[in-house]
Design a protein around this motif. Structure first.
Motif, PDB file in Angstrom:
ATOM      1  N   VAL A 172       0.834  -1.130   0.092  1.00  0.00           N
ATOM      2  CA  VAL A 172      -0.131   0.009  -0.153  1.00  0.00           C
ATOM      3  C   VAL A 172       1.073   1.221  -0.042  1.00  0.00           C
ATOM      4  O   VAL A 172       0.413   2.457   0.303  1.00  0.00           O
ATOM      5  CB  VAL A 172      -0.947  -0.171   1.193  1.00  0.00           C
ATOM      6  CG1 VAL A 172      -1.897  -1.286   1.252  1.00  0.00           C
ATOM      7  CG2 VAL A 172      -0.328   0.249   2.470  1.00  0.00           C
ATOM      8  N   GLY A 173       2.062   1.186  -0.108  1.00  0.00           N
ATOM      9  CA  GLY A 173       3.109   2.211  -0.304  1.00  0.00           C
ATOM     10  C   GLY A 173       3.661   2.525   1.314  1.00  0.00           C
ATOM     11  O   GLY A 173       4.301   3.619   1.178  1.00  0.00           O
ATOM     12  N   ALA A 174       3.312   2.044   2.046  1.00  0.00           N
ATOM     13  CA  ALA A 174       3.674   2.376   3.515  1.00  0.00           C
ATOM     14  C   ALA A 174       5.227   1.583   3.735  1.00  0.00           C
ATOM     15  O   ALA A 174       5.323   0.726   2.917  1.00  0.00           O
ATOM     16  CB  ALA A 174       2.746   2.039   4.319  1.00  0.00           C
ATOM     17  N   GLU A 175       5.733   1.993   4.820  1.00  0.00           N
ATOM     18  CA  GLU A 175       7.032   1.561   5.206  1.00  0.00           C
ATOM     19  C   GLU A 175       6.633   0.356   6.323  1.00  0.00           C
ATOM     20  O   GLU A 175       6.177   0.540   7.080  1.00  0.00           O
ATOM     21  CB  GLU A 175       7.976   2.650   5.781  1.00  0.00           C
ATOM     22  CG  GLU A 175       9.221   2.151   6.301  1.00  0.00           C
ATOM     23  CD  GLU A 175       9.947   2.865   7.212  1.00  0.00           C
ATOM     24  OE1 GLU A 175      10.651   2.553   8.223  1.00  0.00           O
ATOM     25  OE2 GLU A 175       9.874   4.232   7.218  1.00  0.00           O
ATOM     26  N   ALA A 176       7.028  -0.737   6.025  1.00  0.00           N
ATOM     27  CA  ALA A 176       6.746  -1.947   6.986  1.00  0.00           C
ATOM     28  C   ALA A 176       8.006  -2.091   8.079  1.00  0.00           C
ATOM     29  O   ALA A 176       9.141  -2.147   7.703  1.00  0.00           O
ATOM     30  CB  ALA A 176       6.891  -3.293   6.250  1.00  0.00           C
ATOM     31  N   ARG A 177       7.744  -1.621   9.131  1.00  0.00           N
ATOM     32  CA  ARG A 177       8.682  -1.394  10.230  1.00  0.00           C
ATOM     33  C   ARG A 177       8.337  -2.706  11.456  1.00  0.00           C
ATOM     34  O   ARG A 177       7.351  -2.896  11.893  1.00  0.00           O
ATOM     35  CB  ARG A 177       8.496  -0.561  11.007  1.00  0.00           C
ATOM     36  CG  ARG A 177       9.798  -0.275  12.302  1.00  0.00           C
ATOM     37  CD  ARG A 177       9.619   1.020  12.801  1.00  0.00           C
ATOM     38  NE  ARG A 177      10.058   2.299  11.832  1.00  0.00           N
ATOM     39  CZ  ARG A 177       9.837   3.638  12.010  1.00  0.00           C
ATOM     40  NH1 ARG A 177       9.296   3.862  13.243  1.00  0.00           N
ATOM     41  NH2 ARG A 177      10.006   4.586  11.070  1.00  0.00           N
ATOM     42  N   ALA A 178       9.561  -3.677  11.470  1.00  0.00           N
ATOM     43  CA  ALA A 178       9.326  -4.903  12.430  1.00  0.00           C
ATOM     44  C   ALA A 178       9.601  -4.594  13.791  1.00  0.00           C
ATOM     45  O   ALA A 178      10.534  -3.690  14.060  1.00  0.00           O
ATOM     46  CB  ALA A 178      10.227  -5.991  11.853  1.00  0.00           C
ATOM     47  N   ILE A 179       8.805  -5.175  14.579  1.00  0.00           N
ATOM     48  CA  ILE A 179       9.199  -5.016  16.180  1.00  0.00           C
ATOM     49  C   ILE A 179       9.528  -6.741  16.608  1.00  0.00           C
ATOM     50  O   ILE A 179       8.698  -7.490  16.485  1.00  0.00           O
ATOM     51  CB  ILE A 179       8.035  -4.625  17.027  1.00  0.00           C
ATOM     52  CG1 ILE A 179       7.612  -3.305  16.531  1.00  0.00           C
ATOM     53  CG2 ILE A 179       8.366  -4.599  18.569  1.00  0.00           C
ATOM     54  CD1 ILE A 179       6.353  -3.001  17.016  1.00  0.00           C
TER      55      ILE A 179
END
Ligand code: PMP
Length: 396
Positions: free
Chosen positions: A136-143
Motif C-alpha cells: 500500500v506504499g507504506a514502510e513496513a517496520r518490524a518489532i
C-alpha cells in the motif's frame, strides 16, 4: 518499461528460507516420498455439507455479481458471530466480506496507511505481512519479539519504535509461533495504540484453534472498538482455503470506505461461496470443532513426544495449526537444520528464519498430516536434533 516501486518492492528480496519449501516440492514432483510439514493447509477437504450448500446456491442462480459489500445474510451472520463471541455490538454495517483473509489484510492497510506512513508488525510474522504493508506504499517496520518472552510482545518495545507509525498489525492465535496472546499482552498493546493513536489491525483467522488459554479479541478492550480492524476468514476455521472468503470488521465509516475500495478492486465475492460460508457459520460450533479436532489431538501428541526429551524446546503451543520448535541446542540455524532434515530423513519443515529474524534457530512444524505419520516424523526430528546436538556439544 518502468514498473512501479510499489510492485517491484513488494517483497524484500534476498534469501528468506523458503528454498527448503520449494526444494521439498520439487522432490515430491520428482517422485520422492517427502513428509511435508510446511504450509497451513488442512489434510481434510471442505465438509460435504458445505459443498452441498454451495452447489444448491449456485444451481439456484447465485452465480451472477453478488452485492459488493457481501450478501446481507453473510454480513449479518459474521456480525452476529463476532457479537456473540465478544459482546461488542456489531451489525452488517461493521462488516465487509472479502476474497479471503489476505485480501482483508490488504484492504485494512489501504484504509489506514498513506504512502510513506509507517505500518508496524511483529517478528516472527506471517510471511505476507511486510509485503502487504509495502504493497500500500507504506514502510513496513518490524518489532522483534523473543523466544525468551515466549514471543508475547512487550508494550514498551512497540512504543519504542512507534514514531511515525499509523498502524500496528498483530496476529493471535499466532502463525508461525502457535502462541495465544495473554489479556495482559493485549492490554499493553491497546495502551500503546491509544497513546500513539495507532490503528490496530487484528488478524484473528485462527480464532477457532485454541488449545490452551482463551482467544481475546482486542476489539473488546476499552476504547479499542473504534480503532481496531478485525481480519477473519473461513479458510482455517472451516477448511475453506480455496473458497477465498474472509472479512474485515471495523467502525462503520471505515467499512463504508472499504466498500468503495472493493468496488474498485475485487467487486465482491461469489454469491454461492458466501451462501456456503453462511451455512457453515450458522451450523454453530459443530463444523469448526470438527475441523479443529485433529490439530488439538496432534498438539497433545506433540507435547507428549517433546516432553520425553530435552534437546528440542517447544514454544508454548497454545493455538493455530503449528508448532514452533527451538533447535538452538544443535548449533544450527533453522534453515541449516531444515535442509539437513530434508536431505537425511525426507521431512520438510519451515525454517524459523522464513518468518523473520526473531524465529532464528527454530523450525515451524505444521500439524497437517495424519496422527501416526505426524508422531513418527516428530520423533525422528527429536532424534535427529539430539544426534546433532551431541556432536555439537562434543566439538565445542
Ligand atoms: N493470516 C494468517 C496469520 C495466515 O496464516 C493466513 C493464511 N495462512 C492468512 C492470514 C490468510 O488466509 P486466507 O487468505 O486464506 O484467509
Amino acid at each position: 518499461m518502468k514498473l512501479s516501486q510499489r510492485i517491484t518492492h513488494l517483497t524484500g528480496g534476498g534469501s528468506d528460507g523458503w528454498d527448503v519449501f520449494y526444494r521439498a516440492r520439487r522432490m515430491v514432483s520428482d517422485g520422492y516420498a517427502v513428509v511435508e510439514l510446511t504450509i497451513g493447509e488442512h489434510d481434510i477437504r471442505t465438509d460435504p455439507s458445505i459443498l452441498e450448500a454451495m452447489d444448491l446456491s449456485a444451481r439456484q442462480g447465485h452465480t451472477g455479481y453478488a452485492m459488493v459489500p457481501g450478501t446481507d445474510l453473510l454480513r449479518d451472520t459474521v456480525a452476529a458471530r463476532l457479537q456473540a463471541r465478544t459482546g461488542v455490538p456489531t451489525t452488517r454495517n461493521n462488516v465487509l466480506i472479502t476474497p479471503g483473509g489476505q485480501s482483508a489484510l490488504f484492504a485494512a492497510h489501504v484504509a489506514v496507511c498513506d504512502p510513506g506512513d509507517v505500518g508496524l508488525y511483529l517478528d516472527p510474522y506471517y510471511a505476507t505481512y511486510p509485503g502487504t504493508i509495502r504493497g500500500v506504499g507504506a514502510e513496513a517496520r518490524a518489532i522483534q519479539t523473543t523466544a525468551e518472552d515466549a514471543f508475547q510482545p512487550r508494550a514498551e518495545q512497540i512504543d519504542a519504535v512507534a514514531d511515525g507509525a499509523v498502524s500496528l498489525l498483530i496476529n493471535t492465535p499466532n502463525n508461525p509461533t502457535g502462541v495465544v496472546y495473554f489479556r495482559q499482552t493485549l492490554k499493553g498493546i491497546a495502551k500503546v495504540c491509544r497513546k500513539r493513536d495507532l490503528w490496530l489491525i487484528s488478524d484473528e483467522v485462527y480464532d477457532t484453534q485454541v488449545w490452551e488459554g482463551t482467544h481475546i479479541s482486542p476489539r473488546t478492550l476499552p476504547e479499542m472498538t473504534e480503532r481496531t480492524l478485525v481480519v477473519g476468514s473461513m479458510s482455517k476455521s472451516h477448511a475453506m482455503t480455496g473458497s477465498r472468503c474472509g472479512w474485515v470488521v471495523g467502525p462503520e465509516d471505515v467499512i463504508a470506505h472499504l466498500i468503495n475500495l472493493a468496488t474498485h478492486t475485487t467487486y465482491g465475492v461469489p454469491g454461492f461461496i458466501q451462501d456456503a460460508a453462511s451455512f457453515a457459520l450458522n451450523a454453530g460450533n459443530v463444523l469448526e470443532d470438527q475441523i479443529a479436532a485433529p490439530f488439538r489431538r496432534r498438539r497433545a501428541l506433540a507435547v507428549g513426544i517433546l516432553s520425553a526429551q530435552n534437546t528440542v524446546g517447544l514454544v508454548p503451543a497454545q493455538g493455530a495449526m503449528y508448532l514452533m520448535l527451538d533447535i538452538r541446542a544443535t548449533g544450527l540455524s533453522g534453515e541449516a537444520f531444515a535442509n539437513a532434515l530434508l536431505d537425511t530423513h525426507a521431512i520438510a519443515v519451515m525454517p524459523g528464519e522464513s518468518f523473520g529474524s526473531a524465529a532464528a534457530g527454530h523450525i515451524r512444524v505444521a500439524m497437517t498430516i495424519d496422527d501416526e505419520r505426524f508422531g513418527s516424523a516428530l520423533s525422528t526430528i527429536c532424534e535427529f536434533a539430539t544426534e546433532i546436538a551431541g556432536r555439537h556439544a562434543a566439538a565445542s
